[in-house]
Design an enzyme around this catalytic site. Structure first.
Site, mmCIF file in Angstrom:
data_model
loop_
_atom_site.group_PDB
_atom_site.id
_atom_site.type_symbol
_atom_site.label_atom_id
_atom_site.label_comp_id
_atom_site.label_asym_id
_atom_site.label_seq_id
_atom_site.Cartn_x
_atom_site.Cartn_y
_atom_site.Cartn_z
ATOM 1 N N THR A 16 0.816 -1.222 0.000
ATOM 2 C CA THR A 16 0.000 0.000 0.000
ATOM 3 C C THR A 16 0.841 1.259 0.000
ATOM 4 O OG1 THR A 16 -1.876 -1.056 1.069
ATOM 5 C CG2 THR A 16 -1.656 1.302 1.396
ATOM 6 N N THR A 93 1.425 -4.616 4.144
ATOM 7 C CA THR A 93 1.210 -4.993 5.559
ATOM 8 C C THR A 93 0.471 -6.322 5.712
ATOM 9 O OG1 THR A 93 -0.895 -3.789 5.674
ATOM 10 C CG2 THR A 93 1.120 -2.565 6.264
HETATM 11 N N1 ASP Z 1 -2.967 -5.140 0.734
HETATM 12 C C1 ASP Z 1 -1.839 -4.296 1.110
HETATM 13 C C2 ASP Z 1 -0.574 -5.152 1.073
HETATM 14 O O1 ASP Z 1 -0.417 -6.014 1.896
HETATM 15 C C3 ASP Z 1 -2.057 -3.719 2.488
HETATM 16 C C4 ASP Z 1 -0.981 -2.755 2.948
HETATM 17 O O2 ASP Z 1 0.165 -2.736 2.447
HETATM 18 O O3 ASP Z 1 -1.281 -1.993 3.911
HETATM 19 O O4 ASP Z 1 0.240 -4.972 0.189
#
Ligand code: ASP
Length: 329
Positions: A16, A93
């Site tokens: 993200t 994340t």
């Molecule tokens: N879906 C995203 C990922 O894991 C969530 C994030 O990075 O906050 O790449």
């Protein structure tokens, strides 16, 4: 006399922090390079001398142990470079806790390795990526941040890769470490140590990663997923049990089938805190599972237990005693 700045390598993998809302679909997709991420935080230049390395640019829901092995190889090379003082990995994340743990097991250095990312993407009104990147670089550049192993640092809090979990689907304060607590936090440009890393294990990075399948136990499970995993060539199974590590009789029978085919079986628990314990007897109780050749995962949660079993099988084969020792601490 101009003070030499610490030299920090930023390895970008996507997530993200590097995503923007696609104007056609309205969904967040990878859109920003590591170089652009660093350029968007001009204040970094007074904290450290940054080098940027783009490994990939994917949402971390698409990550795999194979990609983490490539990442580990790259980070090990950077840590071995005398002109690198610390490494920051930008990562999604969703699977950051697991990716950080994979590197915690397979990298070997006292230099800081800091995973960071963002809960809000670059298109949002309050992107947290730039601040998280700045704080991760401050941590990686700090002599006060050594000997913690690999860490996950978002929203100023520093978590150990061994204990950290993503606990909230959208909140910036999502990464927590349960009963262990935070290793520390960042305030201003200072690192505050409030906890120490008790134990860290290292396993050589293998050339090939065996297939290990993670399966969750649930009321009424019939064991068919376990049998399918065995018949499809799994070398190891992690069964996420209920309570202190218990399964029902159908799953137990399927586990015994797997053991009979020389598949290594680890029992973890879906309960948030505490360890798997050999307490309950009867078909599927934790003591019955342990007495019949299953390895208990201790307080390591299922997704991370799978990574440890992958690396354990790759390094030791299905050596029950060696694998049991791996999970003992
Ligand atoms: N879906 C995203 C990922 O894991 C969530 C994030 O990075 O906050 O790449």
């Amino acid at each position: 006399m101009k003070l030499e700045l610490p030299r920090i390598a930023v390895v970008s993998t996507g997530g993200t922090i590097a995503e923007k809302t696609d104007s056609h679909t309205g969904g967040a997709v990878p859109a920003v390079s590591g170089k652009e991420l660093v350029a968007a935080v001009p204040g970094l230049a007074v904290v450290a001398e940054i080098s940027v390395h783009q490994l990939c640019n994917i949402d971390s829901s698409q990550m795999s142990p194979q990609i983490w092995a490539e990442l580990s190889q790259k980070v090990n090379e950077l840590l071995a470079d005398k002109d690198v003082d610390g490494v920051v990995v930008t990562h999604g994340t969703d699977t950051m806790a697991e990716g950080a743990y994979f590197l915690d097991l397979t990298t070997r250095s006292n230099k800081p390795v800091v995973f960071t990312g963002a809960m809000n993407d670059a298109s949002s009104a309050d992107p947290d990526g730039p601040g998280n990147l700045m704080n991760a670089v401050i941590q990686a550049a700090s002599a006060d941040a050594r000997n913690w192993g690999v860490t996950v640092t978002l929203n100023r809090y520093i978590n150990s890769a061994r204990t950290v979990r993503k606990t909230q689907t959208t909140n910036m304060q999502t990464f927590m470490s349960g009963e262990k607590g935070y290793l520390g936090y960042i305030s201003g440009k200072k690192i505050y140590r409030i906890n120490e890393r008790v134990h860290r294990r290292h396993l050589p990075l293998p050339a090939k990663l065996p297939k290990v399948v993670y399966i969750s136990m649930y009321a009424g499970a019939d064991g068919s997923l376990v049998r399918h995993a065995v018949d499809s060539g799994a070398k190891g199974l992690v069964i996420d049990g209920v309570g202190a590590g218990n399964v029902n009789k159908d799953v137990y029978e399927a586990i015994k089938y797997g053991l009979s085919k020389k598949v290594a079986v680890v029992i973890s628990s879906s309960v948030y805190f505490g360890s798997v314990e050999p307490i309950y007897g009867g078909p599927g109780g934790g003591k019955t599972l342990s007495d019949n050749g299953c390895i208990l995962a201790g307080n390591l949660k299922g997704h991370k237990a799978r990574l440890l079993l992958i690396l354990g099988l790759a390094n030791y084969g299905n050596d029950y005693e060696k694998l049991k020792e791996l999970f003992a601490k």
